[in-house]
Design an enzyme around this catalytic site. Structure first.
Site, PDB file in Angstrom:
ATOM      1  N   GLU A  69      -3.019  18.981  18.599  1.00 41.41           N
ATOM      2  CA  GLU A  69      -2.410  20.301  18.758  1.00 41.41           C
ATOM      3  C   GLU A  69      -2.964  21.314  17.750  1.00 41.41           C
ATOM      4  O   GLU A  69      -2.241  22.147  17.205  1.00 41.41           O
ATOM      5  CB  GLU A  69      -0.880  20.194  18.617  1.00 41.41           C
ATOM      6  CG  GLU A  69      -0.259  19.322  19.700  1.00 41.41           C
ATOM      7  CD  GLU A  69       1.262  19.319  19.679  1.00 41.41           C
ATOM      8  OE1 GLU A  69       1.856  19.222  20.757  1.00 41.41           O
ATOM      9  OE2 GLU A  69       1.857  19.415  18.585  1.00 41.41           O
ATOM     10  N   GLU A 123       1.048  14.316  26.038  1.00 36.88           N
ATOM     11  CA  GLU A 123       2.436  14.195  25.588  1.00 36.88           C
ATOM     12  C   GLU A 123       3.332  14.691  26.718  1.00 36.88           C
ATOM     13  O   GLU A 123       3.458  15.893  26.944  1.00 36.88           O
ATOM     14  CB  GLU A 123       2.679  14.976  24.294  1.00 36.88           C
ATOM     15  CG  GLU A 123       1.969  14.383  23.086  1.00 36.88           C
ATOM     16  CD  GLU A 123       2.343  15.060  21.769  1.00 36.88           C
ATOM     17  OE1 GLU A 123       3.307  15.858  21.763  1.00 36.88           O
ATOM     18  OE2 GLU A 123       1.666  14.796  20.754  1.00 36.88           O
TER      19      GLU A 123
END
Length: 612
Positions: free
Chosen positions: A180, A255
């Site tokens: 991320e 995710e």
């Protein structure tokens, strides 16, 4: 001659083992992952090895297989493996190689996420605290000191795990080289350097990045698969990946969230299974691969919880339970979500394939009421102090976690406002040994009125590190303790003694016979007997705030404000016969009895303790 026969035999056996392992090929196709040239739909479930007792790793993986999981996803945590600079730990519950090997023995693939930053609701996002002691170091950047520190670490990780890559005959099919990053920065040079470090460390396999949909453009590196976090619609995932991956797949939701985590003072997150089973069906039916975050959360034991702090206006430390309302609960038992997701996965399996039976629920027990026979107050176990004109941070004291007692002696006979600038994160204030107030960073409390008696007054401030920030722009604002100054009526107080109290373990502490402690934080020790072991929970609802150890294992933090009101005790850490429990209680030192429950309490908030 016999010696040479033995050597040759061992060599031949090792060669046969390597040859037997080197039988798989894992690549990207235009639409799917390709395992041995055939489309492979990855149904991965995230499990973090430090959050599950090592003795239970295999059980959790068997549960994963029973739900239809074929791959295990896990982060690799820098602060776990290099707690002090140059000191490495890959043993016990930190033996990531053993975790991977058990997955292989259970017929599971592994997606490895050893990114320098993990987030994960984990202390400092996985960074070791000591990085902050290197002047000028800047995480997630091309700053040379950071790159040098990270290179040393990732080389050690490579030594542990490169032999288990699919390219070497192992079961690690992919490795994530940043996590991320697009939510933090957009430096492609940094990403490129980071990726090359992985290659140099021996990760000669498929590498990828992952980002939330809105941040993919900033966080991906051209030429590498940009996995997506948080999307449920197949066409959105496909469109985004194709945009940044030469119009091709494969398509991987790195995710996929079936629930969420909790923090102190806010309600427990629960998401009904039916809200997500349809979305899972849609993704799998469209042929997409996923990594379920989390399949099993477990427990963030010790002081390893992180905190959210997007700006200076609030601070949200996470609780010790990482139950996450996941398909497996904190103890590893199947939930309704597990059973519903299992039906969806079974529906989407190739014709003729079936899932193994779900293992029976683990037995649970209720501990007998524990009467504490020994105790000592915190002020009686202070180590030698470090002296300084001004308060020193945890980092300056070379202390990672736990508590620091700050003490100063000042002229008495005066009243006023005691103010602590940049208190991180929770402080209990004592005057001449009497508690006069509590300061809580969550509530922006940094000052209180005090009345110093005549003569020389002793001011003690016990400060707890409640968890370093793990997400957002404030990663580099993570020093702990009293990080600026203390003043009385605007005048800075000088002349401090700092007592480091990391409480990493409690075995070396000495305890007196029962004593009545009215003001000071207390350490209490008790013994209980078991005829049989099983999972259980400590009921902390009558206690205030602190930590608990059972048989030397740190179970985590408790705090009466909730929502977590119990501490999970794994059966693996109990034994027949005598067991020892130690409680560090900060706020209600008169509490002398501890009881148990057979089920957790994770959703009870004390009135008036939330942050407005």
């Amino acid at each position: 001659m016999r010696k040479w026969i033995v050597i040759v035999t061992v060599f031949l056996l090792m060669h046969q083992w390597v040859s037997a392992q080197a039988t798989h090929d894992f690549k990207y196709g235009d639409e799917h992952f390709l395992l041995d040239g055939k489309p492979f739909q990855m149904i991965s479930g995230e499990i973090h090895y430090p959050r599950v007792p090592r003795e239970a790793w295999r059980h959790r993986m068997k549960m994963a297989k029973a739900m239809g999981i074929n791959t295990i996803g896990t982060y690799v945590f820098w602060n776990v493996h290099e707690p002090q600079q140059g000191v490495y730990d890959f043993a016990g519950n930190h033996d990531i190689a053993a975790f991977v090997k058990i997955a292989r023995e259970e017929g599971l693939w592994v997606v490895l996420r050893p990114s320098p930053y993990v987030c994960a609701e984990w202390e400092f996002g996985g960074y070791p605290y000591w990085l902050q002691n290197i002047k000028g170091l800047k995480v997630r950047s091309t700053e040379p000191q950071y790159l040098a520190a990270y290179k040393n670490y990732i080389q050690q990780v490579g030594k542990q795990l490169a032999p288990y890559l699919v390219t070497h005959g192992g079961n690690i099919v992919m490795v994530q080289f940043e996590n991320e990053y697009g939510s933090y920065g957009a430096d492609k040079e940094y990403l490129s350097i980071n990726q090359q470090m992985f290659v140099d460390a021996g990760f000669d396999c498929l590498l990828y990045t992952c980002d939330p949909a809105k941040d993919v453009a900033k966080g991906y590196l051209p030429g590498f698969l940009p996995a997506v976090n948080g999307l449920d619609r197949p066409e959105q995932v496909k469109g985004l990946v194709r945009k940044y991956h030469d119009g091709k797949g494969p398509f991987f939701v790195a995710e996929w969230y079936p629930a969420w985590f909790d923090w102190w003072g806010e309600k427990h997150h629960r998401v009904p299974a039916e809200d997500y089973s349809g979305k899972l069906d849609e993704l799998l039916g469209a042929g997409l691969s996923i990594n379920m975050y989390m399949f099993h959360g477990g427990t963030t034991r010790g002081y390893m919880n992180g905190a959210n702090c997007y700006d200076t206006s609030f601070y949200e430390p996470q609780i010790s339970s990482y139950d996450y309302d996941a398909p497996l609960d904190e103890a590893g038992n199947a939930t309704q979500k597990f059973l519903e997701f299992r039906k969806v996965i079974q529906k989407n399996l190739p014709v003729g394939q079936s899932l193994p039976e779900v293992p029976a629920a683990k037995p649970s027990i209720t501990l007998p009421a524990i009467k504490f026979t020994n105790a000592t107050d915190l002020f009686s176990v202070l180590p030698a102090p470090v002296k300084s004109a001004r308060p020193l941070t945890f980092e300056a004291l070379k202390q990672a976690y736990g508590f620091v007692l700050y003490r100063t002696l000042q002229p008495g006979g005066r009243k006023g406002m005691l103010s602590i600038k940049e208190l991180r994160d929770y402080g209990i204030v004592f005057i001449n040994g009497k508690r006069v107030g509590v300061l809580d960073r969550r509530k922006k409390q940094d000052s209180l009125e005090v009345d110093l008696p005549s003569g020389t007054a002793t001011i003690d401030i016990l400060v707890e590190n409640m968890g370093r920030i793990n997400f957002g722009p404030n990663l580099l604002k993570n020093e702990k303790g009293i990080t600026s100054r203390v003043s009385l009526n605007g005048m800075e107080l000088l002349g401090w003694q700092m007592y480091s109290l990391p409480f990493e373990g409690v075995n070396k502490l000495s305890f007196a016979k029962p004593v009545k402690i009215k003001e000071a934080p207390v350490l209490r020790k008790g013994v209980f007997e078991l005829a049989a072991t099983g999972d259980t929970y400590l009921d902390m609802r009558q206690w205030g705030k602190g930590c608990v150890w059972i048989n030397g294992h740190h179970l985590g933090r408790y705090w009466s404000i909730g929502p977590q009101q119990t501490l999970y005790v794994p059966a693996e850490w109990l034994k027949k016969g005598k067991n020892e429990v130690v409680v560090l209680e900060l706020l209600t030192p008169g509490q002398t009895e501890l009881t148990g429950l057979s089920k957790p309490v994770l959703d009870v908030l004390a009135p008036g303790n939330g942050v407005q």
